[in-house]
Design a protein around this motif. Structure first.
Motif, mmCIF file in Angstrom:
data_model
loop_
_atom_site.group_PDB
_atom_site.id
_atom_site.type_symbol
_atom_site.label_atom_id
_atom_site.label_comp_id
_atom_site.label_asym_id
_atom_site.label_seq_id
_atom_site.Cartn_x
_atom_site.Cartn_y
_atom_site.Cartn_z
ATOM 1 N N THR A 211 0.834 -1.200 0.000
ATOM 2 C CA THR A 211 0.000 0.000 0.000
ATOM 3 C C THR A 211 0.871 1.253 0.000
ATOM 4 O OG1 THR A 211 -0.082 0.129 2.411
ATOM 5 C CG2 THR A 211 -1.763 -1.234 1.308
ATOM 6 N N LEU A 212 0.273 2.357 -0.418
ATOM 7 C CA LEU A 212 1.005 3.622 -0.384
ATOM 8 C C LEU A 212 1.442 3.957 1.035
ATOM 9 C CD1 LEU A 212 -1.059 5.830 -2.862
ATOM 10 C CD2 LEU A 212 1.336 5.146 -3.109
ATOM 11 N N ARG A 213 0.586 3.653 2.006
ATOM 12 C CA ARG A 213 0.935 3.946 3.398
ATOM 13 C C ARG A 213 2.179 3.180 3.826
ATOM 14 N NH1 ARG A 213 -3.172 3.330 8.613
ATOM 15 N NH2 ARG A 213 -1.677 4.038 10.202
ATOM 16 N N ALA A 214 2.237 1.892 3.456
ATOM 17 C CA ALA A 214 3.403 1.087 3.819
ATOM 18 C C ALA A 214 4.653 1.583 3.102
ATOM 19 C CB ALA A 214 3.143 -0.378 3.483
ATOM 20 N N GLU A 215 4.516 1.976 1.846
ATOM 21 C CA GLU A 215 5.664 2.451 1.080
ATOM 22 C C GLU A 215 6.166 3.791 1.610
ATOM 23 O OE1 GLU A 215 4.427 2.335 -3.010
ATOM 24 O OE2 GLU A 215 3.843 0.229 -2.835
ATOM 25 N N ILE A 216 5.251 4.648 2.043
ATOM 26 C CA ILE A 216 5.654 5.903 2.667
ATOM 27 C C ILE A 216 6.446 5.619 3.940
ATOM 28 C CG2 ILE A 216 4.767 7.908 3.926
ATOM 29 C CD1 ILE A 216 2.468 7.987 1.864
ATOM 30 N N ALA A 217 5.968 4.665 4.740
ATOM 31 C CA ALA A 217 6.667 4.303 5.974
ATOM 32 C C ALA A 217 8.073 3.777 5.683
ATOM 33 C CB ALA A 217 5.858 3.262 6.744
ATOM 34 N N GLU A 218 8.228 3.023 4.590
ATOM 35 C CA GLU A 218 9.558 2.527 4.211
ATOM 36 C C GLU A 218 10.502 3.686 3.899
ATOM 37 O OE1 GLU A 218 8.880 0.007 0.906
ATOM 38 O OE2 GLU A 218 8.072 -1.659 2.084
ATOM 39 N N GLY A 219 9.999 4.710 3.209
ATOM 40 C CA GLY A 219 10.834 5.859 2.899
ATOM 41 C C GLY A 219 11.278 6.599 4.150
ATOM 42 N N ILE A 220 10.363 6.784 5.091
ATOM 43 C CA ILE A 220 10.710 7.452 6.346
ATOM 44 C C ILE A 220 11.733 6.632 7.123
ATOM 45 C CG2 ILE A 220 9.796 8.220 8.567
ATOM 46 C CD1 ILE A 220 7.149 8.796 7.134
ATOM 47 N N ALA A 221 11.535 5.316 7.144
ATOM 48 C CA ALA A 221 12.468 4.440 7.878
ATOM 49 C C ALA A 221 13.858 4.492 7.256
ATOM 50 C CB ALA A 221 11.934 3.008 7.885
ATOM 51 N N ALA A 222 13.923 4.530 5.922
ATOM 52 C CA ALA A 222 15.221 4.591 5.250
ATOM 53 C C ALA A 222 15.936 5.896 5.568
ATOM 54 C CB ALA A 222 15.036 4.440 3.739
ATOM 55 N N LEU A 223 15.208 6.988 5.628
ATOM 56 C CA LEU A 223 15.813 8.270 5.986
ATOM 57 C C LEU A 223 16.300 8.246 7.430
ATOM 58 C CD1 LEU A 223 16.426 11.275 5.479
ATOM 59 C CD2 LEU A 223 14.054 11.777 6.105
ATOM 60 N N ARG A 224 15.502 7.705 8.310
ATOM 61 C CA ARG A 224 15.864 7.661 9.730
ATOM 62 C C ARG A 224 17.074 6.754 9.966
ATOM 63 N NH1 ARG A 224 10.885 6.187 12.485
ATOM 64 N NH2 ARG A 224 11.433 4.066 11.893
ATOM 65 N N ALA A 225 17.207 5.708 9.164
ATOM 66 C CA ALA A 225 18.307 4.753 9.363
ATOM 67 C C ALA A 225 19.650 5.294 8.900
ATOM 68 C CB ALA A 225 17.997 3.452 8.621
ATOM 69 N N ASP A 226 19.645 6.304 8.019
ATOM 70 C CA ASP A 226 20.895 6.863 7.513
ATOM 71 C C ASP A 226 21.299 8.047 8.385
ATOM 72 O OD1 ASP A 226 22.667 8.655 5.861
ATOM 73 O OD2 ASP A 226 22.445 7.003 4.434
ATOM 74 N N ARG A 227 22.360 7.884 9.157
ATOM 75 C CA ARG A 227 22.760 8.909 10.135
ATOM 76 C C ARG A 227 23.052 10.254 9.477
ATOM 77 N NH1 ARG A 227 27.891 10.374 12.248
ATOM 78 N NH2 ARG A 227 27.770 11.267 14.375
ATOM 79 N N THR A 228 23.747 10.233 8.352
ATOM 80 C CA THR A 228 24.101 11.485 7.685
ATOM 81 C C THR A 228 22.867 12.223 7.194
ATOM 82 O OG1 THR A 228 26.266 10.631 7.001
ATOM 83 C CG2 THR A 228 25.373 12.494 5.763
ATOM 84 N N LEU A 229 21.985 11.514 6.501
ATOM 85 C CA LEU A 229 20.775 12.156 5.993
ATOM 86 C C LEU A 229 19.875 12.626 7.133
ATOM 87 C CD1 LEU A 229 19.790 9.913 2.928
ATOM 88 C CD2 LEU A 229 21.033 12.090 2.933
ATOM 89 N N ARG A 230 19.861 11.852 8.226
ATOM 90 C CA ARG A 230 18.992 12.204 9.349
ATOM 91 C C ARG A 230 19.400 13.560 9.953
ATOM 92 N NH1 ARG A 230 19.893 7.952 12.193
ATOM 93 N NH2 ARG A 230 21.302 8.820 13.770
ATOM 94 N N TRP A 231 20.697 13.751 10.199
ATOM 95 C CA TRP A 231 21.147 15.006 10.796
ATOM 96 C C TRP A 231 21.071 16.162 9.813
ATOM 97 C CZ3 TRP A 231 21.401 16.014 15.685
ATOM 98 C CH2 TRP A 231 21.613 14.983 16.604
ATOM 99 N N LEU A 232 21.348 15.888 8.552
ATOM 100 C CA LEU A 232 21.214 16.946 7.547
ATOM 101 C C LEU A 232 19.760 17.393 7.405
ATOM 102 C CD1 LEU A 232 23.665 15.690 4.776
ATOM 103 C CD2 LEU A 232 23.916 17.744 6.183
ATOM 104 N N CYS A 233 18.850 16.452 7.543
ATOM 105 C CA CYS A 233 17.433 16.788 7.476
ATOM 106 C C CYS A 233 17.049 17.705 8.646
ATOM 107 C CB CYS A 233 16.585 15.520 7.486
ATOM 108 S SG CYS A 233 14.811 15.814 7.322
ATOM 109 N N ALA A 234 17.557 17.403 9.829
ATOM 110 C CA ALA A 234 17.264 18.247 10.995
ATOM 111 C C ALA A 234 17.789 19.665 10.794
ATOM 112 C CB ALA A 234 17.876 17.626 12.253
ATOM 113 N N ALA A 235 19.020 19.775 10.275
ATOM 114 C CA ALA A 235 19.601 21.099 10.042
ATOM 115 C C ALA A 235 18.838 21.854 8.968
ATOM 116 C CB ALA A 235 21.074 20.956 9.652
ATOM 117 N N THR A 236 18.457 21.152 7.918
ATOM 118 C CA THR A 236 17.738 21.801 6.830
ATOM 119 C C THR A 236 16.356 22.263 7.286
ATOM 120 O OG1 THR A 236 18.925 20.397 5.244
ATOM 121 C CG2 THR A 236 16.990 21.543 4.437
#
Length: 404
Positions: A211-236
């Motif tokens: 489902t779209l809901r599950a796929e959206i959750a996968e994208g959020i989880a992938a972002l959260r799992a990547d330390r570099t992207l996670r902190w850059l997202c917070a700064a941005t």
């Protein structure tokens, strides 16, 4: 097929083929967008003298990312990105054409401006995510940084150096002219995207019943799992709150605080764009010397200083110079973020990861726009720039965990 040429030990995308057409579509579209975004605050300021209402137009231009940004990324990973981009541009052309008619007939009020800003950004959530996901199919991985720099440089050149100074001239021809021109650019961009023959990016098969809901959750989880992207997202996110403050009140700062009028506002936007163009040429070189994350840290530090200068020295020349350097470092920041997202996202998930990043990062911009309006109303037209500077300083400080 994606093609490249060697440049200074690295690779750059060849202009012929898919990248050239995608670049042209992005540049033409940005040119039209910039005509509209430069003209709308002036139209809003002519309809009301309430800074909070003027800022609300900018806020409505960010709000759809909170509501539909994640959905746009999931859809972008499912569909043919070229068709999605073409369809969005055609719908945007129709909306802008209708708005131009309303302005020409004198029927454009603040309420219509708010609805238009909301509708266009809602469509943009799908367009931007599709464009980000499509680029790796047009150029190889080694040329992504150069391709992103060229795209952003072209967009800044067309959108700022060409479009912003043109707005006062077009307004002399009629208040609806900038919006009619924007509608025409959407049609041309749609035709350019339709001419692309590049295949869609490869993606793993979608599990049955996904489902779209599950796929959206996968994208959020992938972002959260990547330390570099996670902190850059917070700064941005912090920076985008600051950008919301700045963009919503820049017209007030220049026309009211500096008494520079429409010409001064156009000059400020032009300076920002000129700096952005220069940043496109320097982004890769800076990253090669410092690394991508440190390049982001440098950019944010310099931008903080620029905002302090513009907010404390009440001279148009000071604001123009500060905004030029601010724009340069903004492009340096954006090139690194986009390239890192494209490089670090799992296969077939770039649209969703980019959407999660954008949605979280843009989440504070509507708040920033309203905060800027409130600061201008309560403390004067220069105060919002200092509020934005404080937010950028916090963003720089938040990047400390990534610096070894």
């Amino acid at each position: 097929m994606a093609t490249t040429v060697a440049v200074g030990g690295g690779t750059s995308p060849a202009w012929r083929g898919g990248f050239g057409r995608l670049w042209a579509a992005a540049v033409v579209s940005r040119f039209g967008d910039s005509l509209r975004t430069a003209a709308l605050p002036l139209l809003a300021a002519s309809l009301t003298d309430d800074p909070l209402l003027i800022a609300s137009v900018t806020a409505c231009g960010f709000l759809p990312w909170l509501l539909f940004g994640l959905l746009g990324g999931a859809v972008a990973d499912r569909v043919d990105q070229r068709r999605a981009m073409r369809a969005v541009d055609l719908v945007r052309a129709a909306l802008m054409g209708a708005f131009a008619v309303a302005v020409a007939l004198g029927h454009a009020g603040i309420a219509l401006l708010l609805v238009l800003a909301f509708a266009l950004t809602t469509l943009q959530t799908l367009f931007d995510n599709a464009a980000t996901a499509l680029l790796p199919a047009v150029v190889p991985a080694g040329a992504l940084a150069s391709a992103n720099a060229r795209l952003m440089t072209g967009q800044q050149l067309a959108g700022g150096l060409l479009a912003a100074p043109l707005v006062p001239v077009l307004l002399l021809a009629g208040p609806a002219v900038p919006y009619g021109a924007n509608a025409a650019t959407y049609v041309l961009a749609a035709l350019l995207v339709a001419s692309l023959r590049t295949g869609a990016p490869g993606r793993p098969p979608r599990p049955a019943g996904s489902t779209l809901r599950a796929e959206i959750a996968e994208g959020i989880a992938a972002l959260r799992a990547d330390r570099t992207l996670r902190w850059l997202c917070a700064a941005t996110t912090l920076c985008n709150i600051g950008m919301g403050v700045l963009l919503a009140t820049l017209v007030v700062h220049v026309t009211d605080g500096l008494r520079a009028g429409n010409g001064g506002y156009a000059a400020a936007l032009t300076a920002y764009a000129a700096g952005g163009v220069a940043g496109g040429f320097l982004a890769r070189r800076i990253a090669e010397r410092t690394g991508r994350v440190r390049a982001v840290l440098l950019a944010g530090t310099v931008q903080t200083g620029c905002l302090v200068l513009a907010g404390t020295v009440p001279l148009l020349a000071a604001s123009i110079g500060a905004l030029a350097v601010f724009g340069l470092m903004g492009t340096v920041w954006n090139v690194q973020l986009t390239t890192l997202t494209q490089e670090r996202s799992p296969d077939g998930m770039l649209g969703r990861v980019a959407a999660a990043f954008r949605t979280l990062a843009v989440a504070g911009a509507p708040l920033g726009a309203l905060l800027g309006g409130a600061a201008a109303a309560g403390w004067g037209p220069h105060a919002p720039l200092l509020v934005a500077a404080a937010l950028f300083a916090l963003a720089v400080a938040s990047l400390a965990p990534l610096i070894n």
